[in-house]
Design a protein around this motif. Sequence first.
Motif, PDB file in Angstrom:
ATOM      1  N   UNK A   1       0.937  -1.016  -0.029  1.00 48.18           N
ATOM      2  CA  UNK A   1      -0.157   0.058   0.110  1.00 48.18           C
ATOM      3  C   UNK A   1       1.043   1.051   0.005  1.00 48.18           C
TER       4      UNK A   1
ATOM      5  N   UNK B   1      -8.439 -10.779  -4.516  1.00 45.85           N
ATOM      6  CA  UNK B   1      -9.645 -11.570  -4.440  1.00 45.85           C
ATOM      7  C   UNK B   1      -9.128 -12.994  -4.692  1.00 45.85           C
TER       8      UNK B   1
ATOM      9  N   UNK C   1     -11.829 -17.133  -1.946  1.00 45.99           N
ATOM     10  CA  UNK C   1     -13.223 -16.316  -1.729  1.00 45.99           C
ATOM     11  C   UNK C   1     -12.994 -15.365  -0.653  1.00 45.99           C
ATOM     12  N   UNK C   2     -12.055 -14.715  -0.650  1.00 46.84           N
ATOM     13  CA  UNK C   2     -11.673 -13.397   0.143  1.00 46.84           C
ATOM     14  C   UNK C   2     -10.949 -12.577  -0.205  1.00 46.84           C
ATOM     15  N   UNK C   3     -10.517 -11.423  -0.129  1.00 54.58           N
ATOM     16  CA  UNK C   3      -9.549 -10.398  -0.336  1.00 54.58           C
ATOM     17  C   UNK C   3      -8.492 -10.722   0.690  1.00 54.58           C
TER      18      UNK C   3
ATOM     19  N   UNK D   1     -13.069 -12.737  14.825  1.00 53.29           N
ATOM     20  CA  UNK D   1     -12.591 -14.118  15.434  1.00 53.29           C
ATOM     21  C   UNK D   1     -11.105 -13.736  15.458  1.00 53.29           C
TER      22      UNK D   1
ATOM     23  N   UNK E   1      -6.646 -15.113  14.962  1.00 55.68           N
ATOM     24  CA  UNK E   1      -7.573 -14.687  14.065  1.00 55.68           C
ATOM     25  C   UNK E   1      -6.911 -14.366  12.762  1.00 55.68           C
ATOM     26  N   UNK E   2      -7.440 -14.566  11.809  1.00 55.05           N
ATOM     27  CA  UNK E   2      -6.976 -14.469  10.267  1.00 55.05           C
ATOM     28  C   UNK E   2      -7.170 -12.884   9.641  1.00 55.05           C
ATOM     29  N   UNK E   3      -6.088 -12.319   9.559  1.00 55.04           N
ATOM     30  CA  UNK E   3      -6.532 -10.821   8.937  1.00 55.04           C
ATOM     31  C   UNK E   3      -5.476 -10.878   7.740  1.00 55.04           C
ATOM     32  N   UNK E   4      -5.544  -9.625   7.231  1.00 48.79           N
ATOM     33  CA  UNK E   4      -4.730  -9.193   6.099  1.00 48.79           C
ATOM     34  C   UNK E   4      -3.524  -8.260   6.728  1.00 48.79           C
TER      35      UNK E   4
ATOM     36  N   UNK F   1      -1.513  -5.263   7.026  1.00 49.56           N
ATOM     37  CA  UNK F   1      -1.921  -3.788   6.546  1.00 49.56           C
ATOM     38  C   UNK F   1      -0.988  -3.219   5.561  1.00 49.56           C
TER      39      UNK F   1
ATOM     40  N   UNK G   1     -17.659  -9.204   2.538  1.00 58.66           N
ATOM     41  CA  UNK G   1     -17.184  -9.933   1.624  1.00 58.66           C
ATOM     42  C   UNK G   1     -18.117 -11.124   1.169  1.00 58.66           C
TER      43      UNK G   1
ATOM     44  N   UNK H   1     -21.855 -21.825  -5.655  1.00 56.31           N
ATOM     45  CA  UNK H   1     -21.086 -21.756  -4.919  1.00 56.31           C
ATOM     46  C   UNK H   1     -20.436 -23.371  -4.392  1.00 56.31           C
TER      47      UNK H   1
ATOM     48  N   UNK I   1      -4.715  -5.853  -1.351  1.00 55.52           N
ATOM     49  CA  UNK I   1      -5.385  -7.044  -1.290  1.00 55.52           C
ATOM     50  C   UNK I   1      -5.778  -7.494  -2.582  1.00 55.52           C
TER      51      UNK I   1
END
Lengths: 369, 369
Positions: A37, A118, A121-123, B56, A107-110, A112, B37, A227, A116
């Motif tokens: 970023x 896609x 099924x997520x960014x 989470x 927890x699952x995050x990106x 920063x 999302x 899906x 990001x």
Amino acid sequence: MKNTLKKIALFTALSSSICFAQSTSIVEDFKPSSYNQPQQEYPQVNSQGYVRFKIIAPAADSVRVSLGLGGKGGTKLAKTEDGSWMATTDGPMDEGFHYYNVKIDGGKFNDPGALNFYGSTRWESGIEIPAHDQDFYALNNVPHGHVQQVLFPSPSTNTSRRAFVYTPPGYEKSKDKYPVLYLQHGWGEDETAWMNQGKANLIMDNMIAEGKVKPFIIVNTYGMTNEVKFGKIREFKIEPFQTVLVDELIPYVDNHFRTIAKSSHRAMAGLSMGGMETKTITLNKPDVFAYYGLLSGGTYAPEEIKDKSKVKMIFLSAGSKERPERILDATAKLKDAGFNAVSYVSDKTGHEFLTWRRSLLAMAPLLFK
Amino acid sequence: MKNTLKKIALFTALSSSICFAQSTSIVEDFKPSSYNQPQQEYPQVNSQGYVRFKIIAPAADSVRVSLGLGGKGGTKLAKTEDGSWMATTDGPMDEGFHYYNVKIDGGKFNDPGALNFYGSTRWESGIEIPAHDQDFYALNNVPHGHVQQVLFPSPSTNTSRRAFVYTPPGYEKSKDKYPVLYLQHGWGEDETAWMNQGKANLIMDNMIAEGKVKPFIIVNTYGMTNEVKFGKIREFKIEPFQTVLVDELIPYVDNHFRTIAKSSHRAMAGLSMGGMETKTITLNKPDVFAYYGLLSGGTYAPEEIKDKSKVKMIFLSAGSKERPERILDATAKLKDAGFNAVSYVSDKTGHEFLTWRRSLLAMAPLLFK
């Protein structure tokens, strides 16, 4: 003395292999990833392909990044003096694009710091390891085509659906009609993948500037209309997507763009699950497409194709790390049966976007001949 | 008995205002946000505009979301039995779009459930509180224009720069030439903001379908060509961006799209910092634009405009929560001085995108008359 040093080194390696590796073999020329970023210093990549992460979460107990040679475990970050968490991957990553995410206290995050993309099924966070051949997908000083977001009516799904349409440089001023490649993403991705991760527009711009390919239009749309969970790909039903593509999107594109609206000037290709879709739809609809491409997405057997005369070219590709023998075998059999079949194997890459960028580079000049 | 209950209630309210509010007044009709999302259940919004978060992170010590009535403090999440963290905002949020982020153990991340939007110089989580008038920016069953990503050459910055160009429905088949609105984002945002957060393309599609506006082209590009920190906006120098816009982008657009390439059919408008840019550039370049729009982005004084005959319309707007009197006063003075000036105040909104979506709705029919 030498022996003692070796023993100390071995002990250090066992207790902290990352630190050991850093002190002996990692070149300290790390630079911010090209997919960071704006103004973000981390993640960084060095000239060997190692990735160094920095995550700020001073009160966290555990920070882990999904990228690393260790496979599923990824890379465990260690707390530094300033309260941030840092680590370097335990080896160089393959050249090209990789998805990753960050586990903070379970927890699952990106990340920063990263852009990001896609996937799954997520960014997800993305990183680019500069490839030795990266110039073919670089933003060069050449005329650029446009990438149009279109919202096309889809009566079968009762909504307007999104597609991206690449029109080559010169399209606006020309009166020519153009062939069209319908190009599909993989499982968990969407219609943004081929332009964002795949850099399909820049690959085309560069090839057109070099006169390597006759300009054509590329169309991407969302292929997971029903899906389906990862690993249950056999439960995927093609009909909903086939209807959207063949009965809704193709007429829209032929109606809104200057296309050559016949099968001899229409190709379909896809990566991974998009290859499975391509195979099924091209076999179901032999009068719609004349060029077929499966990129890390399976093979055709000659007996699966009912009317050989309708197929102008079959392109099969894979990365060298994903059992490319299947691709080579299938291509040989197709050739023996009289098909115009071409195979391509991307060197030292796996089921990743560099394989597919290179596949597009190899496939594009063979289309619409 | 009633008194005792009241006292208990008051005590509960003091010690845990969120729980108290939930038990007494929050309607339990929460639904996943329209900006989630795919397949994500949280965040959720109820019919009153309350937002409920679920994050989470089972091993975290502290989870906080930046959104909430409390202002900077945001909303503190509490750990639930299943190891996730949850909370509901301490009041209903304003209708429309809001950026937010999640603090996990002192680090700033995005909500994995929500889509990301570029604001505050980073991709942030976004949420949409359904507005009573949301139909004007909804994806309706009407013909849709295209949004084209163009990469235009910029010698002054030695690169190809990105712009998004909205072409109205019918553009491809028409032979008409169209007027153009150059529409700028705010501080910390980029050229994606007006289409993603602003829904400018859908607003135009809907207005055109209803015959409320004559079709025109909209162009968005990145306006922070020299980096400026928030709060130091006075240090911003307009020249680099003015060069990109006037000397590079406008010629590219006029050369690649069917535009009416004269000032009488060219408008510039911007929100917030984009308003400041609009004001400066329209005053510096009176022969380039004839329509000016400042959306929550300042005012013009009559004496600042050298040649009244070159200005066809000035549009000033703001949200009712951001001192709109300045806008009304300035408009009155402009009118007194003989300008065609129009003001618009968005009801019950602040410095947020619903103000600017509504401003576009109010401004568009006044352009290119």
